[in-house]
Design an enzyme around this catalytic site. Structure first.
Site, PDB file in Angstrom:
ATOM      1  N   ASN A   1      -0.214  -0.892   7.329  1.00  0.00           N
ATOM      2  CA  ASN A   1       0.870  -0.405   6.466  1.00  0.00           C
ATOM      3  C   ASN A   1       0.655   1.106   6.325  1.00  0.00           C
ATOM      4  O   ASN A   1      -0.208   1.550   5.577  1.00  0.00           O
ATOM      5  CB  ASN A   1       0.770  -1.119   5.113  1.00  0.00           C
ATOM      6  CG  ASN A   1       1.857  -0.688   4.153  1.00  0.00           C
ATOM      7  OD1 ASN A   1       2.702   0.149   4.485  1.00  0.00           O
ATOM      8  ND2 ASN A   1       1.824  -1.255   2.955  1.00  0.00           N
TER       9      ASN A   1
ATOM     10  N   ARG B   1       3.848  -3.209   8.896  1.00  0.00           N
ATOM     11  CA  ARG B   1       4.912  -3.222   7.911  1.00  0.00           C
ATOM     12  C   ARG B   1       5.835  -2.061   8.278  1.00  0.00           C
ATOM     13  O   ARG B   1       5.404  -0.902   8.295  1.00  0.00           O
ATOM     14  CB  ARG B   1       4.329  -2.996   6.527  1.00  0.00           C
ATOM     15  CG  ARG B   1       5.371  -3.007   5.459  1.00  0.00           C
ATOM     16  CD  ARG B   1       4.733  -2.786   4.118  1.00  0.00           C
ATOM     17  NE  ARG B   1       5.716  -2.987   3.083  1.00  0.00           N
ATOM     18  CZ  ARG B   1       5.398  -3.072   1.808  1.00  0.00           C
ATOM     19  NH1 ARG B   1       4.148  -2.995   1.432  1.00  0.00           N
ATOM     20  NH2 ARG B   1       6.337  -3.243   0.917  1.00  0.00           N
TER      21      ARG B   1
ATOM     22  N   HIS C   1      11.203  -4.870  -0.350  1.00  0.00           N
ATOM     23  CA  HIS C   1      10.187  -5.842  -0.802  1.00  0.00           C
ATOM     24  C   HIS C   1      10.406  -7.217  -0.166  1.00  0.00           C
ATOM     25  O   HIS C   1       9.981  -8.236  -0.709  1.00  0.00           O
ATOM     26  CB  HIS C   1      10.178  -6.000  -2.342  1.00  0.00           C
ATOM     27  CG  HIS C   1       9.625  -4.822  -3.071  1.00  0.00           C
ATOM     28  ND1 HIS C   1      10.177  -4.347  -4.248  1.00  0.00           N
ATOM     29  CD2 HIS C   1       8.581  -4.020  -2.799  1.00  0.00           C
ATOM     30  CE1 HIS C   1       9.486  -3.297  -4.658  1.00  0.00           C
ATOM     31  NE2 HIS C   1       8.519  -3.067  -3.805  1.00  0.00           N
TER      32      HIS C   1
ATOM     33  N   SER D   1       4.202  -0.768  -8.707  1.00  0.00           N
ATOM     34  CA  SER D   1       4.552   0.641  -8.899  1.00  0.00           C
ATOM     35  C   SER D   1       5.950   0.884  -8.331  1.00  0.00           C
ATOM     36  O   SER D   1       6.692   1.721  -8.824  1.00  0.00           O
ATOM     37  CB  SER D   1       3.502   1.555  -8.291  1.00  0.00           C
ATOM     38  OG  SER D   1       3.295   1.205  -6.960  1.00  0.00           O
TER      39      SER D   1
ATOM     40  N   ARG E   1      10.097   6.395  -9.941  1.00  0.00           N
ATOM     41  CA  ARG E   1      11.506   6.392  -9.521  1.00  0.00           C
ATOM     42  C   ARG E   1      12.371   5.896 -10.682  1.00  0.00           C
ATOM     43  O   ARG E   1      11.948   4.984 -11.408  1.00  0.00           O
ATOM     44  CB  ARG E   1      11.702   5.468  -8.316  1.00  0.00           C
ATOM     45  CG  ARG E   1      11.059   5.996  -7.055  1.00  0.00           C
ATOM     46  CD  ARG E   1      11.081   4.961  -5.942  1.00  0.00           C
ATOM     47  NE  ARG E   1       9.763   4.416  -5.677  1.00  0.00           N
ATOM     48  CZ  ARG E   1       9.514   3.337  -4.943  1.00  0.00           C
ATOM     49  NH1 ARG E   1      10.512   2.664  -4.398  1.00  0.00           N
ATOM     50  NH2 ARG E   1       8.282   2.916  -4.759  1.00  0.00           N
TER      51      ARG E   1
ATOM     52  N   GLU F   1       1.839  -9.624   0.827  1.00  0.00           N
ATOM     53  CA  GLU F   1       2.690  -9.141   1.923  1.00  0.00           C
ATOM     54  C   GLU F   1       1.906  -9.059   3.231  1.00  0.00           C
ATOM     55  O   GLU F   1       2.450  -9.317   4.303  1.00  0.00           O
ATOM     56  CB  GLU F   1       3.257  -7.758   1.551  1.00  0.00           C
ATOM     57  CG  GLU F   1       4.283  -7.846   0.438  1.00  0.00           C
ATOM     58  CD  GLU F   1       4.343  -6.605  -0.434  1.00  0.00           C
ATOM     59  OE1 GLU F   1       3.345  -6.332  -1.142  1.00  0.00           O
ATOM     60  OE2 GLU F   1       5.364  -5.918  -0.419  1.00  0.00           O
TER      61      GLU F   1
END
Ligand code: ADP
Length: 403
Positions: free
Chosen positions: A10, A95, A183, A213, A243, A381
Site C-alpha cells: 500500500n 492497493r 474504502h 483517520s 478532511r 484490507e
C-alpha cells in the site's frame, strides 16, 4: 508443506505499508509480518512487526537512501529477502485507489492494464501515481513475479446509476465525474465476514461505518454496496482527521473567487488542514480530542458524531430500513465512547446499546431486545488484498474484467 509468500503493498506519498502473508498448499493465508516505511524523503524509518505485533525491526535511514517509492520498495525487498529467503515470492498485491468506472474486480497487471491505470491518474492525482510507482518498482526488481491491482473503488461498482451520478451536465458524467466511493476493500472484507459473525443480517440491509483517520459509511444490501458517503474523491461524506467531509461547493467558489485561493491551496486546506484538526485546532487524533478539556476539541467530537448520525439516517432512508449496523476501523473498533454517542442518537431507529458489551468492544454491542443488532467487526484490507491476489494466481485468471 511448502509455503509461499504473498506480499501486499500500500504505497502513499510519504509512506509504504506492506504485509507479508504465507500461503500454504490449501491456499490458506497466514499473516507473517506487517511493515511500514515512514518519512520517505524526510526521515525514513523502517518498522516491522510479526504476526503477534512484536517489533522485529526498527531502523532509521538517511534521507538520500529513501527518496521515493522505488527506494522504499528496494528496502522492503531487501528486508523480505533476508527474512524469508527460503520461501518464494508467489505474487504481489497492490492497493490501488482508483479503478475508475471500468474496473469492478481486482486484476492481474500486464502492460495494457498498467496503461489503463495510468489513464486514471487525473481522477486520483494524490494517490494513484504512488500506487503505480510501487507496481513499476516491483516489476523492475522482480519482473517474473505476478502483480495484482485491488481497487478501493471496485466494491461500489454494484451501486445503481442513481448513486453514480452528480446533477451536472451529462458530459461530466461521461468524462468520469462520478460518485465512485472508497474504502471498498474494507467494506468487501466486512461483507465477507457477516455470514460468519452475524448471519442473521448478512442478507439484509446493513450500514457499515468505517471510522478511521479517513472515514466513510456504506449501505449494503445482501452484501453488495448500494450507496456510500464518499463520492468522486475521498473528501466527501463525514468529517475526518484532516478532511472536512461534505462541504457546500459555494464555500469553494468563495475561497477561489473572493479569497484568491489556488488549486494547491485548496488541496492543502481540504486534505490536510480541515476536519477534526481544523475544527479543534488541536489534533486530528480522536484519542487526543476525547481527552482534551478544550471546548473546541469537544465541539469537533460532537461535529463528528452529528454528521455520522446524519449519514446513518440518509443511508437508512436509501435502504428503506436497516437490519444491522457495523462499526469498523480505528475509531469504530476502538472508541466505545464515540460508538455510544452515535448509537444514543440512533435510538429512534430502535437501537438499544449494551453498555458492558460496548465497553468490551463487542463483537455484538446491542442488547438482545434491540430492534437492530449492532456489531463491531475489525477490518482487514490487507488480508482482502492477499485473498484476491492468491485467488487470481491460483485460478490463472488474468482477464481484464472490464465491465
Ligand atoms: P487509517 O484511516 O489511517 O487506516 P485507522 O483506521 O487506523 O486509520 O484509524 C486511525 C485513527 O483511529 C486515529 O487517528 C485515531 O484518531 C483513531 N483511534 C485509534 N484508537 C482509538 C481509540 N482508542 N479511541 C479513539 N480513537 C482512536
Amino acid at each position: 508443506m511448502s509455503s509461499r509468500i504473498v506480499l501486499v503493498v500500500n504505497a502513499g506519498s510519504s509512506s509504504l505499508k506492506f504485509s507479508v502473508f504465507r500461503a500454504d498448499d490449501a491456499a490458506t493465508l497466514q499473516l507473517a509480518a506487517r511493515g511500514q516505511i515512514d518519512g520517505i524523503g524526510t526521515r525514513p524509518r523502517l518498522r516491522v512487526t510479526d504476526a503477534t505485533g512484536s517489533v522485529v525491526v526498527e531502523r532509521d535511514f538517511a534521507v538520500a537512501e529513501v527518496r521515493g517509492v522505488k527506494d522504499a520498495i528496494r528496502l522492503a525487498g531487501a528486508w523480505l529477502h533476508e527474512r524469508f529467503q527460503h520461501e518464494p515470492l508467489l505474487a504481489v498485491g497492490h492497493r490501488v485507489v482508483h479503478g475508475g468506472a471500468q474496473f469492478s474486480h481486482p486484476l492481474l497487471i500486464d502492460a495494457e492494464v498498467f496503461a489503463a491505470l495510468e489513464q486514471l491518474i487525473p481522477l486520483a492525482p494524490l494517490h494513484q501515481p504512488h500506487n503505480l510507482a510501487a507496481i513499476r518498482a516491483v516489476r523492475e526488481a522482480q519482473p517474473q513475479v505476478p502483480q495484482v491491482a485491488c481497487f478501493d473503488t471496485a466494491f461500489h461498482r454494484t451501486h445503481p446509476q442513481i448513486a453514480d451520478l452528480y446533477a451536472l451536465p451529462w458530459e461530466y458524467y461521461e468524462s468520469g465525474v462520478r460518485h465512485y466511493g472508497f474504502h471498498g476493500l474494507s467494506y468487501e472484507y466486512i461483507a465477507a465476514m457477516l455470514p460468519q459473525v452475524a448471519p442473521g443480517i448478512s442478507d439484509g440491509r446493513v450500514i457499515v461505518a468505517h471510522l478511521g483517520s479517513g472515514a466513510s459509511l456504506c449501505a449494503l444490501r445482501a452484501g453488495k454496496s448500494v450507496d456510500s458517503t464518499m463520492g468522486f474523491s475521498p473528501l466527501d461524506g463525514v468529517p475526518m482527521g484532516t478532511r472536512p467531509g461534505a462541504l457546500d461547493p459555494g464555500v469553494l467558489l468563495h475561497l477561489i473567487n473572493q479569497r484568491g485561493l489556488s488549486g494547491a491551496d485548496l488541496e492543502k486546506l481540504l486534505y490536510r488542514e480541515s476536519g477534526l484538526l481544523g475544527l479543534s485546532g488541536i489534533s486530528n487524533d480522536m484519542r487526543v480530542l476525547l481527552e482534551s478539556q478544550e471546548p473546541r476539541a469537544q465541539l469537533a467530537v460532537e461535529y463528528f458524531v452529528h454528521y455520522t448520525v446524519k449519514q446513518i439516517g440518509a443511508l437508512a432512508a436509501v435502504l428503506g430500513g436497516v437490519d444491522g449496523l457495523v462499526f469498523t476501523a480505528g475509531i469504530g473498533e476502538r472508541s466505545s465512547v464515540i460508538r455510544a454517542h452515535i448509537l444514543q442518537a440512533c435510538a429512534w431507529l430502535g437501537v438499544s446499546l449494551d453498555t458492558a458489551a460496548n465497553a468490551r468492544g463487542g463483537p455484538r454491542i446491542s442488547t438482545e431486545g434491540s430492534a437492530i443488532p449492532v456489531w463491531v467487526i475489525p477490518t482487514d484490507e490487507e488480508l482482502m488484498i492477499a485473498r484476491h491476489t492468491l485467488l487470481l494466481i491460483i485460478s490463472g485468471k488474468g482477464g481484464h474484467h472490464v465491465d
